[in-house]
Design a protein around this motif. Structure first.
Motif, mmCIF file in Angstrom:
data_model
loop_
_atom_site.group_PDB
_atom_site.id
_atom_site.type_symbol
_atom_site.label_atom_id
_atom_site.label_comp_id
_atom_site.label_asym_id
_atom_site.label_seq_id
_atom_site.Cartn_x
_atom_site.Cartn_y
_atom_site.Cartn_z
ATOM 1 N N GLY A 156 -12.265 72.539 121.173
ATOM 2 C CA GLY A 156 -13.435 71.684 121.359
ATOM 3 C C GLY A 156 -14.605 72.418 121.981
ATOM 4 N N ILE A 157 -14.608 73.743 121.827
ATOM 5 C CA ILE A 157 -15.683 74.553 122.409
ATOM 6 C C ILE A 157 -17.049 74.169 121.868
ATOM 7 C CG2 ILE A 157 -16.740 76.836 122.120
ATOM 8 C CD1 ILE A 157 -14.329 78.128 123.077
ATOM 9 N N MET A 158 -17.085 73.884 120.566
ATOM 10 C CA MET A 158 -18.389 73.662 119.934
ATOM 11 C C MET A 158 -19.176 72.551 120.630
ATOM 12 S SD MET A 158 -18.046 76.077 117.944
ATOM 13 C CE MET A 158 -19.701 75.918 117.289
ATOM 14 N N GLU A 159 -18.444 71.604 121.204
ATOM 15 C CA GLU A 159 -19.127 70.481 121.854
ATOM 16 C C GLU A 159 -19.658 70.864 123.233
ATOM 17 O OE1 GLU A 159 -16.155 70.581 120.502
ATOM 18 O OE2 GLU A 159 -15.532 68.671 119.629
ATOM 19 N N THR A 160 -19.180 71.982 123.779
ATOM 20 C CA THR A 160 -19.504 72.321 125.162
ATOM 21 C C THR A 160 -20.400 73.543 125.285
ATOM 22 O OG1 THR A 160 -17.212 71.662 125.522
ATOM 23 C CG2 THR A 160 -18.428 72.402 127.447
ATOM 24 N N ALA A 161 -20.351 74.431 124.283
ATOM 25 C CA ALA A 161 -21.062 75.709 124.392
ATOM 26 C C ALA A 161 -22.574 75.522 124.333
ATOM 27 C CB ALA A 161 -20.607 76.635 123.272
ATOM 28 N N ASP A 162 -23.289 76.220 125.224
ATOM 29 C CA ASP A 162 -24.757 76.231 125.213
ATOM 30 C C ASP A 162 -25.272 77.556 124.668
ATOM 31 O OD1 ASP A 162 -25.000 73.668 126.505
ATOM 32 O OD2 ASP A 162 -24.279 74.681 128.308
ATOM 33 N N VAL A 163 -24.557 78.629 124.959
ATOM 34 C CA VAL A 163 -24.912 79.965 124.490
ATOM 35 C C VAL A 163 -23.630 80.673 124.068
ATOM 36 C CG1 VAL A 163 -25.901 82.206 125.151
ATOM 37 C CG2 VAL A 163 -26.879 80.087 126.079
ATOM 38 N N PHE A 164 -23.682 81.353 122.919
ATOM 39 C CA PHE A 164 -22.545 82.154 122.471
ATOM 40 C C PHE A 164 -22.857 83.633 122.632
ATOM 41 C CE2 PHE A 164 -21.559 78.270 120.181
ATOM 42 C CZ PHE A 164 -20.174 78.224 120.275
ATOM 43 N N ALA A 165 -21.888 84.405 123.113
ATOM 44 C CA ALA A 165 -21.989 85.861 123.108
ATOM 45 C C ALA A 165 -20.900 86.396 122.194
ATOM 46 C CB ALA A 165 -21.815 86.416 124.514
ATOM 47 N N VAL A 166 -21.307 87.164 121.179
ATOM 48 C CA VAL A 166 -20.317 87.880 120.372
ATOM 49 C C VAL A 166 -20.229 89.279 120.952
ATOM 50 C CG1 VAL A 166 -19.724 88.801 118.116
ATOM 51 C CG2 VAL A 166 -20.698 86.505 118.311
ATOM 52 N N ASN A 167 -19.196 89.495 121.760
ATOM 53 C CA ASN A 167 -19.013 90.754 122.468
ATOM 54 C C ASN A 167 -18.291 91.749 121.565
ATOM 55 O OD1 ASN A 167 -19.167 92.526 124.591
ATOM 56 N ND2 ASN A 167 -17.438 91.657 125.720
ATOM 57 N N LYS A 168 -18.258 93.035 121.985
ATOM 58 C CA LYS A 168 -17.609 94.092 121.193
ATOM 59 C C LYS A 168 -18.214 94.114 119.786
ATOM 60 C CE LYS A 168 -13.413 93.537 123.903
ATOM 61 N NZ LYS A 168 -11.942 93.476 123.946
ATOM 62 N N ALA A 169 -19.561 93.956 119.742
ATOM 63 C CA ALA A 169 -20.276 93.807 118.468
ATOM 64 C C ALA A 169 -20.239 95.088 117.642
ATOM 65 C CB ALA A 169 -21.712 93.379 118.722
ATOM 66 N N ASP A 170 -19.716 96.173 118.235
ATOM 67 C CA ASP A 170 -19.613 97.422 117.457
ATOM 68 C C ASP A 170 -18.331 97.418 116.615
ATOM 69 O OD1 ASP A 170 -18.147 97.382 119.778
ATOM 70 O OD2 ASP A 170 -18.428 99.514 120.253
ATOM 71 N N ARG A 171 -17.510 96.406 116.793
ATOM 72 C CA ARG A 171 -16.264 96.329 116.021
ATOM 73 C C ARG A 171 -16.515 95.793 114.616
ATOM 74 N NH1 ARG A 171 -11.415 93.529 119.380
ATOM 75 N NH2 ARG A 171 -11.099 95.088 121.031
ATOM 76 N N ASP A 172 -15.584 96.105 113.698
ATOM 77 C CA ASP A 172 -15.674 95.534 112.355
ATOM 78 C C ASP A 172 -15.608 94.009 112.460
ATOM 79 O OD1 ASP A 172 -15.622 98.111 111.610
ATOM 80 O OD2 ASP A 172 -13.574 98.098 110.772
ATOM 81 N N GLY A 173 -16.343 93.356 111.574
ATOM 82 C CA GLY A 173 -16.248 91.897 111.490
ATOM 83 C C GLY A 173 -17.168 91.168 112.443
ATOM 84 N N ALA A 174 -17.991 91.928 113.186
ATOM 85 C CA ALA A 174 -18.899 91.281 114.149
ATOM 86 C C ALA A 174 -19.849 90.325 113.420
ATOM 87 C CB ALA A 174 -19.680 92.333 114.912
#
Lengths: 344, 344
Positions: free
Chosen positions: A183-201
């Motif tokens: 149920g994260i989508m209902e609570t998240a205000d900001v998303f961080a996609v970390n380790k963005a140097d990895r494949d699939g970022a």
């Protein structure tokens, strides 16, 4: 009010670290009279910006938190960090490892890091976090980071004690599906996609953006039904505007590589924008009021339960024996207990 | 008591499917007077064996449930199934897919399958499950399977409404770590390692057996502290024995391949052994009483909260406004609300 706590409160507001540390322990342990302390410091609270940080282990949450501390310190902010672990005792070791990364701030007098361990029930933990936030707020922290271990109903409950919830994800963890379940989508205000140097970022970025789009639609359908859909719900509920801006908030998705400190500035920017949204828009103010209402209701729930179970200990035992002997049913027994409580 | 519900209760006890279906809806929706129904049927309950089934999506839970239904039907048992989904609305589709596998029993008059959707708060869901179990029990089901989607605090809370909790795992899902986080070890009575023809099955078996060993030790340390460690706690608490067998229960780990129906007989055996343990040993009886006490406490909590939030709606709003205006603090406001409730 016990003058001891009155005095402790004064010392916290004056910024005495030892007093704050003592108070954090006391509110977490709920020592007798700790309420007096919270009442005493309340007038000195309300200035801190509280950021909840959640995400799966492996997403690099602690390293990111570490970088955020660094950034806010550069800006001369006084930073408080509360690490919450609602998980089973077995995981203690693993988490401790993560925590250690933050110890390089341990000697900085303007960084105050505390952990809060798991409690029997969920509400208790988010309440402890909330109370500890109040202490750090009165202590003069400008920024308070509440970091939780893993993602789950418990953690989300806790991040809802914050002004802004940051969800940290990483490529290749399959977080997306779990995020949906939790149920994260209902609570998240900001998303961080970390380790963005990895494949699939980029794939992870797209998935999250898709879920955000789906979420705002889905909330139109489910917002009313779901207790924790309030934030998204605000987007769709009809709110009488008092003339202010009525811009809805769409969670930004920020790429970063916390090990190299990349993207942290953007992240801090996004968090700052959300704070401005909360403070300057009607929807933002509505959201803050909703959260406040949740706090009061939660506090009422907890107080009711604590008071009742203490007052009715003997009656509850008797009721259990009667249900066990099947001389009464649990429903009648419960009604009797309620009456007993109200007339106690 | 409303004679309508009295009559509905009678029809359920007589085994009228339409009456049971209607009652399941009513208790799930908590229609006015549904309590009267539960009171009416209670004397006709207590004979069913209730099995909670949990585990991650991908572990093959539904296929396994399907096989269990098959086995119990072969033994001429009347089977009830409740599928609980406390997860976010987005996952609806995926779960529906799983469910479909069970529809081949849909035409069997002695298999009664119902789903219960997510509610705003956790307690509400496990209470709905509990109430629906009571209906199926009164309806004459010998075996009631309560299957949850995924693993989490919510799901574990729900499986605790059962006599016996079956945890389904599969190789290569990394379930073990998540199991630890979710606190499964404290709740599981029987483990099934499904998809045992996959690589790593033996590894998964060993991991689980290790965790069981660790668990029973760790409980000695944490059992007192953790609300949901009661089961394991029973192993270590000093209980005055009334002369009966005092054999502690160690969760067996059963290998199976549900798609091929392998290991299902062993699984049914293990579940039966646990039932015997519950009924014939002092530790088992102590565990049953603990669960009963939990039910009464949970029912009291819920009734308290429902009654109070209804009775105090206006007062709560006022309190929120005052806290928002900072003319009072949340703690004083809560105390005032408590007093208002008791004198209401």
């Amino acid at each position: 009010m016990s003058s001891a706590f009155e005095n402790l409160g004064k010392r916290i507001v004056l910024g005495e670290t030892r007093a704050a540390a003592r108070a954090m322990r006391d509110v977490d342990d709920r020592v007798p009279g700790y309420m007096d302390l919270l009442k005493a410091i309340f007038p000195s609270t309300g200035t801190a910006f509280v950021i909840g940080i959640t995400g799966n282990p492996g997403a690099g949450k602690s390293t990111l938190t570490d970088r955020l501390i660094e950034q806010y310190r550069r800006a001369q902010k006084k930073v408080g960090v509360i690490c919450v672990d609602p998980s089973s005792p077995y995981s203690g070791g693993a988490i401790l490892g993560d925590r250690i990364r933050m110890t390089r701030h341990a000697n900085d007098a303007n960084v105050f890091i505390r952990s809060v361990a798991t409690r029997g029930h969920l509400g208790g933990l988010s309440r402890s976090a909330r109370d500890m936030v109040r202490v750090l707020d009165a202590f003069g922290c400008d920024i308070i980071l509440v970091e939780t271990v893993g993602v789950g109903q418990d953690e989300l409950e806790i991040t809802r004690t914050a002004h802004t919830t940051l969800v940290v994800m990483a490529p290749g963890l399959g977080d997306e599906v779990q995020a949906i379940k939790a149920g994260i989508m209902e609570t998240a205000d900001v998303f961080a996609v970390n380790k963005a140097d990895r494949d699939g970022a980029d794939g992870t970025m797209r998935d999250i953006e898709l879920m955000i789009a789906l979420g705002s639609e889905s909330m139109v359908a489910t917002g009313k039904k779901k207790g924790h859909a309030v934030h998204a719900g605000v987007k769709v509920d009809a709110i009488p505007f008092a003339g202010g801006a009525d811009e809805p908030w769409t969670p930004p998705v920020i790429k970063c590589i916390s090990t190299q400190g990349e993207g942290i500035t953007d992240l801090v920017q996004a968090l700052a924008r959300h704070r401005i949204w909360l403070e300057t828009t009607d929807l933002g103010r509505a959201r803050r009021r909703t959260r406040l209402a949740e706090e009061v209701r939660e506090a009422l729930r907890e107080t009711l339960i604590d008071t009742a179970t203490q007052a009715l200990a003997a009656e509850i035992d008797r009721a259990v024996s009667e249900v066990e002997a099947r001389t009464t049913d649990p429903y009648t027994a419960t009604e009797r207990l309620l009456t007993a409580f109200k007339t106690a």
